[in-house]
Motif scaffolding. Structure first.
Motif, PDB file in Angstrom:
ATOM      1  N   GLY A  34      -0.761   0.303   0.792  1.00  0.00           N
ATOM      2  CA  GLY A  34      -0.736  -0.296  -0.538  1.00  0.00           C
ATOM      3  C   GLY A  34       0.372   0.267  -1.398  1.00  0.00           C
ATOM      4  O   GLY A  34       1.082  -0.474  -2.089  1.00  0.00           O
ATOM      5  N   ILE A  35       0.534   1.574  -1.363  1.00  0.00           N
ATOM      6  CA  ILE A  35       1.608   2.198  -2.136  1.00  0.00           C
ATOM      7  C   ILE A  35       2.959   1.729  -1.630  1.00  0.00           C
ATOM      8  O   ILE A  35       3.855   1.399  -2.431  1.00  0.00           O
ATOM      9  CB  ILE A  35       1.485   3.739  -2.083  1.00  0.00           C
ATOM     10  CG1 ILE A  35       0.255   4.185  -2.878  1.00  0.00           C
ATOM     11  CG2 ILE A  35       2.751   4.414  -2.602  1.00  0.00           C
ATOM     12  CD1 ILE A  35      -0.145   5.626  -2.637  1.00  0.00           C
ATOM     13  N   ALA A  36       3.124   1.672  -0.316  1.00  0.00           N
ATOM     14  CA  ALA A  36       4.388   1.188   0.246  1.00  0.00           C
ATOM     15  C   ALA A  36       4.671  -0.245  -0.199  1.00  0.00           C
ATOM     16  O   ALA A  36       5.805  -0.589  -0.534  1.00  0.00           O
ATOM     17  CB  ALA A  36       4.352   1.276   1.773  1.00  0.00           C
ATOM     18  N   ALA A  37       3.645  -1.093  -0.228  1.00  0.00           N
ATOM     19  CA  ALA A  37       3.830  -2.486  -0.640  1.00  0.00           C
ATOM     20  C   ALA A  37       4.211  -2.592  -2.114  1.00  0.00           C
ATOM     21  O   ALA A  37       5.068  -3.395  -2.487  1.00  0.00           O
ATOM     22  CB  ALA A  37       2.560  -3.293  -0.365  1.00  0.00           C
ATOM     23  N   VAL A  38       3.591  -1.774  -2.957  1.00  0.00           N
ATOM     24  CA  VAL A  38       3.910  -1.793  -4.391  1.00  0.00           C
ATOM     25  C   VAL A  38       5.350  -1.327  -4.620  1.00  0.00           C
ATOM     26  O   VAL A  38       6.102  -1.945  -5.377  1.00  0.00           O
ATOM     27  CB  VAL A  38       2.903  -0.937  -5.188  1.00  0.00           C
ATOM     28  CG1 VAL A  38       3.359  -0.739  -6.618  1.00  0.00           C
ATOM     29  CG2 VAL A  38       1.525  -1.592  -5.156  1.00  0.00           C
ATOM     30  N   THR A  49       9.135  -2.595   6.393  1.00  0.00           N
ATOM     31  CA  THR A  49       8.069  -2.982   7.336  1.00  0.00           C
ATOM     32  C   THR A  49       6.861  -2.053   7.292  1.00  0.00           C
ATOM     33  O   THR A  49       5.928  -2.230   8.072  1.00  0.00           O
ATOM     34  CB  THR A  49       8.611  -3.007   8.781  1.00  0.00           C
ATOM     35  OG1 THR A  49       9.046  -1.690   9.138  1.00  0.00           O
ATOM     36  CG2 THR A  49       9.746  -4.001   8.935  1.00  0.00           C
ATOM     37  N   THR A  50       6.863  -1.086   6.401  1.00  0.00           N
ATOM     38  CA  THR A  50       5.814  -0.065   6.406  1.00  0.00           C
ATOM     39  C   THR A  50       4.416  -0.640   6.204  1.00  0.00           C
ATOM     40  O   THR A  50       3.490  -0.337   6.968  1.00  0.00           O
ATOM     41  CB  THR A  50       6.106   1.009   5.346  1.00  0.00           C
ATOM     42  OG1 THR A  50       7.408   1.545   5.593  1.00  0.00           O
ATOM     43  CG2 THR A  50       5.075   2.106   5.380  1.00  0.00           C
ATOM     44  N   ALA A  51       4.231  -1.463   5.185  1.00  0.00           N
ATOM     45  CA  ALA A  51       2.897  -2.014   4.916  1.00  0.00           C
ATOM     46  C   ALA A  51       2.409  -2.873   6.083  1.00  0.00           C
ATOM     47  O   ALA A  51       1.233  -2.800   6.469  1.00  0.00           O
ATOM     48  CB  ALA A  51       2.900  -2.822   3.622  1.00  0.00           C
ATOM     49  N   ASP A  56      -1.117  -3.462  10.831  1.00  0.00           N
ATOM     50  CA  ASP A  56      -1.320  -3.657  12.267  1.00  0.00           C
ATOM     51  C   ASP A  56      -2.068  -2.474  12.870  1.00  0.00           C
ATOM     52  O   ASP A  56      -2.945  -2.646  13.722  1.00  0.00           O
ATOM     53  CB  ASP A  56       0.024  -3.850  12.978  1.00  0.00           C
ATOM     54  CG  ASP A  56       0.700  -5.156  12.609  1.00  0.00           C
ATOM     55  OD1 ASP A  56       0.033  -6.058  12.058  1.00  0.00           O
ATOM     56  OD2 ASP A  56       1.914  -5.272  12.867  1.00  0.00           O
ATOM     57  N   LYS A  57      -1.747  -1.266  12.420  1.00  0.00           N
ATOM     58  CA  LYS A  57      -2.433  -0.062  12.904  1.00  0.00           C
ATOM     59  C   LYS A  57      -3.908  -0.106  12.515  1.00  0.00           C
ATOM     60  O   LYS A  57      -4.782   0.249  13.320  1.00  0.00           O
ATOM     61  CB  LYS A  57      -1.758   1.186  12.322  1.00  0.00           C
ATOM     62  CG  LYS A  57      -2.344   2.471  12.799  1.00  0.00           C
ATOM     63  CD  LYS A  57      -2.057   2.701  14.259  1.00  0.00           C
ATOM     64  CE  LYS A  57      -2.546   4.064  14.706  1.00  0.00           C
ATOM     65  NZ  LYS A  57      -2.430   4.224  16.148  1.00  0.00           N
ATOM     66  N   LEU A  58      -4.209  -0.563  11.305  1.00  0.00           N
ATOM     67  CA  LEU A  58      -5.604  -0.679  10.870  1.00  0.00           C
ATOM     68  C   LEU A  58      -6.374  -1.664  11.741  1.00  0.00           C
ATOM     69  O   LEU A  58      -7.532  -1.419  12.085  1.00  0.00           O
ATOM     70  CB  LEU A  58      -5.671  -1.089   9.397  1.00  0.00           C
ATOM     71  CG  LEU A  58      -5.201  -0.035   8.396  1.00  0.00           C
ATOM     72  CD1 LEU A  58      -5.079  -0.645   6.999  1.00  0.00           C
ATOM     73  CD2 LEU A  58      -6.129   1.158   8.383  1.00  0.00           C
ATOM     74  N   VAL A  59      -5.743  -2.765  12.114  1.00  0.00           N
ATOM     75  CA  VAL A  59      -6.385  -3.739  13.002  1.00  0.00           C
ATOM     76  C   VAL A  59      -6.696  -3.082  14.346  1.00  0.00           C
ATOM     77  O   VAL A  59      -7.790  -3.253  14.896  1.00  0.00           O
ATOM     78  CB  VAL A  59      -5.484  -4.987  13.186  1.00  0.00           C
ATOM     79  CG1 VAL A  59      -5.988  -5.867  14.312  1.00  0.00           C
ATOM     80  CG2 VAL A  59      -5.403  -5.766  11.886  1.00  0.00           C
ATOM     81  N   ASP A  82       5.808  -3.613  19.507  1.00  0.00           N
ATOM     82  CA  ASP A  82       5.516  -2.281  20.033  1.00  0.00           C
ATOM     83  C   ASP A  82       6.225  -1.227  19.203  1.00  0.00           C
ATOM     84  O   ASP A  82       7.199  -0.621  19.614  1.00  0.00           O
ATOM     85  CB  ASP A  82       5.959  -2.171  21.498  1.00  0.00           C
ATOM     86  CG  ASP A  82       5.129  -3.051  22.404  1.00  0.00           C
ATOM     87  OD1 ASP A  82       3.920  -3.139  22.174  1.00  0.00           O
ATOM     88  OD2 ASP A  82       5.692  -3.634  23.329  1.00  0.00           O
ATOM     89  N   TYR A  83       5.743  -1.038  17.988  1.00  0.00           N
ATOM     90  CA  TYR A  83       6.307   0.006  17.150  1.00  0.00           C
ATOM     91  C   TYR A  83       5.225   1.012  16.824  1.00  0.00           C
ATOM     92  O   TYR A  83       4.057   0.756  16.981  1.00  0.00           O
ATOM     93  CB  TYR A  83       6.950  -0.552  15.886  1.00  0.00           C
ATOM     94  CG  TYR A  83       6.121  -1.544  15.122  1.00  0.00           C
ATOM     95  CD1 TYR A  83       6.599  -2.826  14.889  1.00  0.00           C
ATOM     96  CD2 TYR A  83       4.861  -1.235  14.629  1.00  0.00           C
ATOM     97  CE1 TYR A  83       5.858  -3.747  14.193  1.00  0.00           C
ATOM     98  CE2 TYR A  83       4.106  -2.151  13.934  1.00  0.00           C
ATOM     99  CZ  TYR A  83       4.619  -3.400  13.714  1.00  0.00           C
ATOM    100  OH  TYR A  83       3.865  -4.313  13.016  1.00  0.00           O
ATOM    101  N   HIS A  84       5.644   2.155  16.362  1.00  0.00           N
ATOM    102  CA  HIS A  84       4.707   3.227  16.060  1.00  0.00           C
ATOM    103  C   HIS A  84       4.907   3.673  14.628  1.00  0.00           C
ATOM    104  O   HIS A  84       6.023   3.695  14.124  1.00  0.00           O
ATOM    105  CB  HIS A  84       4.919   4.410  17.006  1.00  0.00           C
ATOM    106  CG  HIS A  84       4.765   4.022  18.441  1.00  0.00           C
ATOM    107  ND1 HIS A  84       3.545   3.856  19.030  1.00  0.00           N
ATOM    108  CD2 HIS A  84       5.686   3.729  19.379  1.00  0.00           C
ATOM    109  CE1 HIS A  84       3.715   3.493  20.277  1.00  0.00           C
ATOM    110  NE2 HIS A  84       5.002   3.405  20.527  1.00  0.00           N
ATOM    111  N   ILE A  85       3.814   4.060  14.001  1.00  0.00           N
ATOM    112  CA  ILE A  85       3.888   4.543  12.619  1.00  0.00           C
ATOM    113  C   ILE A  85       4.298   5.994  12.640  1.00  0.00           C
ATOM    114  O   ILE A  85       3.854   6.765  13.414  1.00  0.00           O
ATOM    115  CB  ILE A  85       2.527   4.354  11.917  1.00  0.00           C
ATOM    116  CG1 ILE A  85       2.237   2.877  11.804  1.00  0.00           C
ATOM    117  CG2 ILE A  85       2.491   5.036  10.572  1.00  0.00           C
ATOM    118  CD1 ILE A  85       0.879   2.549  11.226  1.00  0.00           C
TER     119      ILE A  85
END
Length: 85
Positions: A34-38, A49-51, A56-59, A82-85
């Motif tokens: 959320g902070i990244a999106a704001v 692409t952070t948010a 996707d990680k939450l899913v 296929d990316y990683h946080i």
């Protein structure tokens, strides 16, 4: 009367502390996304692409909690992401 601290965790097959750990991790990731999106809304060159990646990680975390796996794909190309946080 059911114990309000253990009724819900038990309903999802967790102890109080297991549920606390899961909910804290999940909520922390939600806050970060959320902070990244704001920030991205005001500065579109930051956190591009952070948010989306956090979502996707939450899913994937929710699916794993239910004993499932999820393959996240790009909506336009239907190719795996296929990316990683």
């Amino acid at each position: 009367m059911p114990n309000p601290f253990t009724a819900h965790p038990a309903s999802v097959g967790e102890t109080y502390f297991q549920h606390m750990r899961f909910a804290r991790r999940f909520g922390g990731l939600m806050l970060m996304g959320g902070i990244a999106a704001v920030v991205h809304s005001a500065f579109p060159f930051l956190f591009v692409t952070t948010a989306s990646r956090i979502n996707d990680k939450l899913v994937q975390i929710r699916a794993a909690a239910r004993g499932r796996t999820v393959r996240v794909v790009d909506a336009e190309t239907m190719l795996p992401l296929d990316y990683h946080i």
